[in-house]
Design an enzyme around this catalytic site. Sequence first.
Site, PDB file in Angstrom:
ATOM      1  N   GLU A 175     -77.683  -3.278  23.815  1.00 12.93           N
ATOM      2  CA  GLU A 175     -77.058  -4.202  22.634  1.00 12.93           C
ATOM      3  C   GLU A 175     -78.433  -4.030  21.513  1.00 12.93           C
ATOM      4  O   GLU A 175     -79.547  -3.613  21.696  1.00 12.93           O
ATOM      5  CB  GLU A 175     -76.721  -5.692  23.035  1.00 12.93           C
TER       6      GLU A 175
ATOM      7  N   HIS B  32     -72.202 -14.074  14.404  1.00 12.29           N
ATOM      8  CA  HIS B  32     -71.998 -12.703  15.100  1.00 12.29           C
ATOM      9  C   HIS B  32     -71.109 -11.967  14.204  1.00 12.29           C
ATOM     10  O   HIS B  32     -70.343 -12.003  13.554  1.00 12.29           O
ATOM     11  CB  HIS B  32     -71.102 -12.710  16.593  1.00 12.29           C
TER      12      HIS B  32
ATOM     13  N   ARG C 131     -78.814  -8.702  14.571  1.00 11.47           N
ATOM     14  CA  ARG C 131     -77.460  -9.254  14.234  1.00 11.47           C
ATOM     15  C   ARG C 131     -77.311  -9.823  12.961  1.00 11.47           C
ATOM     16  O   ARG C 131     -76.471  -9.674  11.996  1.00 11.47           O
ATOM     17  CB  ARG C 131     -77.189 -10.273  15.122  1.00 11.47           C
TER      18      ARG C 131
ATOM     19  N   HIS D 135     -71.882 -18.231  15.773  1.00  5.46           N
ATOM     20  CA  HIS D 135     -71.653 -17.689  17.197  1.00  5.46           C
ATOM     21  C   HIS D 135     -72.715 -18.572  18.074  1.00  5.46           C
ATOM     22  O   HIS D 135     -72.393 -18.779  19.242  1.00  5.46           O
ATOM     23  CB  HIS D 135     -72.129 -16.301  17.226  1.00  5.46           C
TER      24      HIS D 135
ATOM     25  N   ARG E 280     -82.123 -14.549  17.576  1.00  3.99           N
ATOM     26  CA  ARG E 280     -81.738 -14.327  18.816  1.00  3.99           C
ATOM     27  C   ARG E 280     -81.344 -13.066  19.250  1.00  3.99           C
ATOM     28  O   ARG E 280     -80.290 -12.473  18.629  1.00  3.99           O
ATOM     29  CB  ARG E 280     -81.032 -15.209  19.748  1.00  3.99           C
TER      30      ARG E 280
HETATM   31  P1  FAD Z   1     -72.155 -24.041  27.535  1.00  5.99           P
HETATM   32  O1  FAD Z   1     -72.018 -22.916  28.514  1.00  5.99           O
HETATM   33  O2  FAD Z   1     -71.626 -23.991  26.148  1.00  5.99           O
HETATM   34  O3  FAD Z   1     -71.777 -25.481  28.098  1.00  5.99           O
HETATM   35  C1  FAD Z   1     -71.940 -26.652  27.654  1.00  5.99           C
HETATM   36  C2  FAD Z   1     -71.242 -27.726  28.582  1.00  5.99           C
HETATM   37  O4  FAD Z   1     -71.497 -29.207  27.939  1.00  5.99           O
HETATM   38  C3  FAD Z   1     -69.640 -27.440  28.547  1.00  5.99           C
HETATM   39  O5  FAD Z   1     -69.350 -27.782  29.799  1.00  5.99           O
HETATM   40  C4  FAD Z   1     -69.081 -28.707  27.533  1.00  5.99           C
HETATM   41  O6  FAD Z   1     -67.752 -28.962  27.979  1.00  5.99           O
HETATM   42  C5  FAD Z   1     -70.214 -29.724  27.918  1.00  5.99           C
HETATM   43  N1  FAD Z   1     -70.322 -30.887  27.041  1.00  5.99           N
HETATM   44  C6  FAD Z   1     -70.551 -30.745  25.503  1.00  5.99           C
HETATM   45  N2  FAD Z   1     -70.521 -31.835  24.984  1.00  5.99           N
HETATM   46  C7  FAD Z   1     -70.364 -32.721  25.760  1.00  5.99           C
HETATM   47  C8  FAD Z   1     -70.242 -34.171  25.795  1.00  5.99           C
HETATM   48  N3  FAD Z   1     -70.427 -34.840  25.004  1.00  5.99           N
HETATM   49  N4  FAD Z   1     -70.057 -34.656  27.035  1.00  5.99           N
HETATM   50  C9  FAD Z   1     -69.827 -33.995  28.145  1.00  5.99           C
HETATM   51  N5  FAD Z   1     -69.776 -32.796  28.286  1.00  5.99           N
HETATM   52  C10 FAD Z   1     -70.152 -31.940  27.184  1.00  5.99           C
HETATM   53  N6  FAD Z   1     -75.090 -15.178  25.492  1.00  5.99           N
HETATM   54  C11 FAD Z   1     -75.653 -13.907  26.273  1.00  5.99           C
HETATM   55  O7  FAD Z   1     -76.913 -14.096  26.674  1.00  5.99           O
HETATM   56  N7  FAD Z   1     -74.701 -12.791  26.662  1.00  5.99           N
HETATM   57  C12 FAD Z   1     -73.698 -12.677  26.017  1.00  5.99           C
HETATM   58  O8  FAD Z   1     -72.864 -11.680  26.469  1.00  5.99           O
HETATM   59  C13 FAD Z   1     -72.941 -13.645  25.493  1.00  5.99           C
HETATM   60  N8  FAD Z   1     -71.647 -13.440  24.824  1.00  5.99           N
HETATM   61  C14 FAD Z   1     -71.005 -14.499  24.220  1.00  5.99           C
HETATM   62  C15 FAD Z   1     -69.778 -14.685  24.004  1.00  5.99           C
HETATM   63  C16 FAD Z   1     -69.287 -15.558  23.294  1.00  5.99           C
HETATM   64  C17 FAD Z   1     -67.707 -15.537  22.889  1.00  5.99           C
HETATM   65  C18 FAD Z   1     -69.937 -16.938  23.198  1.00  5.99           C
HETATM   66  C19 FAD Z   1     -69.243 -18.019  22.467  1.00  5.99           C
HETATM   67  C20 FAD Z   1     -71.260 -16.948  23.216  1.00  5.99           C
HETATM   68  C21 FAD Z   1     -71.759 -15.961  24.035  1.00  5.99           C
HETATM   69  N9  FAD Z   1     -73.134 -15.974  24.138  1.00  5.99           N
HETATM   70  C22 FAD Z   1     -73.700 -14.878  24.985  1.00  5.99           C
HETATM   71  C23 FAD Z   1     -73.991 -17.323  24.212  1.00  5.99           C
HETATM   72  C24 FAD Z   1     -73.890 -17.965  25.910  1.00  5.99           C
HETATM   73  O9  FAD Z   1     -72.668 -17.738  26.144  1.00  5.99           O
HETATM   74  C25 FAD Z   1     -74.272 -19.269  25.562  1.00  5.99           C
HETATM   75  O10 FAD Z   1     -75.484 -19.591  24.603  1.00  5.99           O
HETATM   76  C26 FAD Z   1     -74.437 -20.101  26.631  1.00  5.99           C
HETATM   77  O11 FAD Z   1     -73.353 -19.704  27.694  1.00  5.99           O
HETATM   78  C27 FAD Z   1     -75.019 -21.367  26.694  1.00  5.99           C
HETATM   79  O12 FAD Z   1     -74.752 -21.914  27.972  1.00  5.99           O
HETATM   80  P2  FAD Z   1     -74.993 -23.652  27.954  1.00  5.99           P
HETATM   81  O13 FAD Z   1     -74.968 -23.828  29.485  1.00  5.99           O
HETATM   82  O14 FAD Z   1     -76.235 -23.932  27.310  1.00  5.99           O
HETATM   83  O15 FAD Z   1     -73.671 -24.272  27.111  1.00  5.99           O
HETATM   84  C1  SIN Z   2     -71.780  -9.897  22.683  1.00  5.15           C
HETATM   85  O1  SIN Z   2     -71.375  -9.588  23.703  1.00  5.15           O
HETATM   86  O2  SIN Z   2     -71.738  -9.137  21.581  1.00  5.15           O
HETATM   87  C2  SIN Z   2     -72.273 -11.175  22.705  1.00  5.15           C
HETATM   88  C3  SIN Z   2     -73.777 -11.252  23.221  1.00  5.15           C
HETATM   89  C4  SIN Z   2     -74.440 -12.402  22.880  1.00  5.15           C
HETATM   90  O3  SIN Z   2     -74.008 -13.259  22.095  1.00  5.15           O
HETATM   91  O4  SIN Z   2     -75.718 -12.337  23.622  1.00  5.15           O
END
Ligand code: FAD
Ligand code: SIN
Length: 511
Positions: A113, A228, A276, A337, A372
């Site tokens: 990537e 993104h 990106r 994103h 990032r």
């Molecule tokens: P999240 O996984 O977003 O979890 C947040 C949690 O907090 C959820 O359960 C939510 O319901 C809860 N929450 C929020 N507010 C409250 C509240 N007020 N009260 C109670 N609960 C709450 N990153 C990579 O490294 N590789 C990838 O391939 C990649 N692909 C991606 C593809 C997409 C479509 C997206 C959107 C993002 C992608 N990312 C990727 C980024 C990555 O997925 C996120 O940065 C990461 O998953 C964040 O994890 P987290 O645990 O911090 O938050």
């Molecule tokens: C993607 O698969 O392009 C998302 C990867 C990322 O946000 O890290």
Amino acid sequence: MFKKVDFLVIGSGIAGLTFASKAAQYGKVLILTKKNKADSNTNYAQGGIAAVFGKDDSIKSHIKDTLNGGEGLGQAKAVEIMVKKGPRLVQELYNMGCRFSLDENGKFELGKEGGHSRRRIVHAKDYTGYEIERVLLEETKKHGVLISENEIALDLIIQNGECSGVYYFDVNTDKINAIIANITILATGGIGQVYAHTTNPPIATGDGIAMAYRAGAKIANMEFVQFHPTSVYNITIDGRSFLISEAIRGEGGILKNKDGKSFMHKYSSAGNLAPRDVVARACVSEMLLSNSKYVLLDISHCKADYLKNRFPTIYETCLRWGIDITREPIPVVPAAHYMCGGILVNTWAESSISRLFALGECSCTGVHGANRLASNSLLEALVFATRAAEKIKSVNDIKISKEIKITKVAKTGPNFKLPIRELMSQYVGVIRTEEELVKACDVIDKFSQKFDDGIQFKNAESRNITDVARLIIESALMRKESRGLHYIKEYPKKKKKFMKDTVIEKKDIGR
Ligand code: FAD
Ligand code: SIN
């Protein structure tokens, strides 16, 4: 009396679940999550998780790429910790049952990537996040962690400068309640829903960042919103624009303008795999040049069987919407994103408020700097959640000095979600101007004044979106240069003498 736990985790994505399953051995852990437990950004991650496994790869190279991506703002110590600890923890996920794709030798199949000079993206086809979420939910269950769904954390409880838990809204009983905790962990994820077009699901309203800000925590680098480059034009599924993974470009996908001419070579020697920020700006520029609402992403030159097997989610979802990626290019546009900034934390995930930790996308560890690299965020969440669980081993019991009561509940709760999201997309997007930022700031301030003080349970997300929008604009106005994801027309270049982090506390901007 309210319920008390040792560790209160807000959020059930990779960050919250990793911490919870590792901290369970040291005390009672409770996770509050605002919808169903799998509703998270994590669940939709496609590309993968970056870690050094390749024969031609090295820790040094991953560190160098990450710091290059960060454009001078990445924190070297945090990057080093993340990259060094990464491989063991990714292997641990695999050992727990995460079905990562393997090559013919039984080793991780490594994707490529943007910004990564080597193949280092461990993935489960194009549904890596789904796999990680699935396995971590099982892991928390094994460790007896209680997950309470449909509970929306509203505000932090602060006494004597320490965080002692949260007020939350219980959707099932329609009541505000409180939980006391020795340690409170914000793992609330991203802010994508502050924008009209985003790859993030509806839960991503920046709640943790807004709560921490209102409680007086330091918030950093909010100007660095990552767009993104390739979400499908005009397709929204359950409130999010459907993403086409960067891994598609890693496997040969080419960006073209609406007349079918490739263009990335004009903008970067790295072509379609440039960082990106560069790719997103190039797409916007080409859309303007060709007066089109989208550009095209073409992978149709690859073998159909290969595409169907390597990218099943993307293939099937696009097909449902009438786009056969094995035969035709996909119309794509940039969409909000990822938030590189957030609640400022040290390398143990401790925020500036005692007993309050922040993990994952809502935190700012300094790893990403001004931009990032793809697939570094799942890794960051995994590594720093593990470190936080090491740090809290020997925490002492919190002493509550005065009785905690639910008072000062706000009477009104206007819903400004839609106008704010439109405003942010129009004025605070990929390319910014100072004039438009100031205009946006004035509008947000007017919205802000409509919220009463006190615990907001009606339209809590609307207030959070308002506060986060304000933080993004304020930070963008502070940085008088273009760097990484922050591009501002009046200052189109990087400055030699530049501000390191843009740090904001509540006292700096009022509300
Ligand atoms: P999240 O996984 O977003 O979890 C947040 C949690 O907090 C959820 O359960 C939510 O319901 C809860 N929450 C929020 N507010 C409250 C509240 N007020 N009260 C109670 N609960 C709450 N990153 C990579 O490294 N590789 C990838 O391939 C990649 N692909 C991606 C593809 C997409 C479509 C997206 C959107 C993002 C992608 N990312 C990727 C980024 C990555 O997925 C996120 O940065 C990461 O998953 C964040 O994890 P987290 O645990 O911090 O938050
Ligand atoms: C993607 O698969 O392009 C998302 C990867 C990322 O946000 O890290």
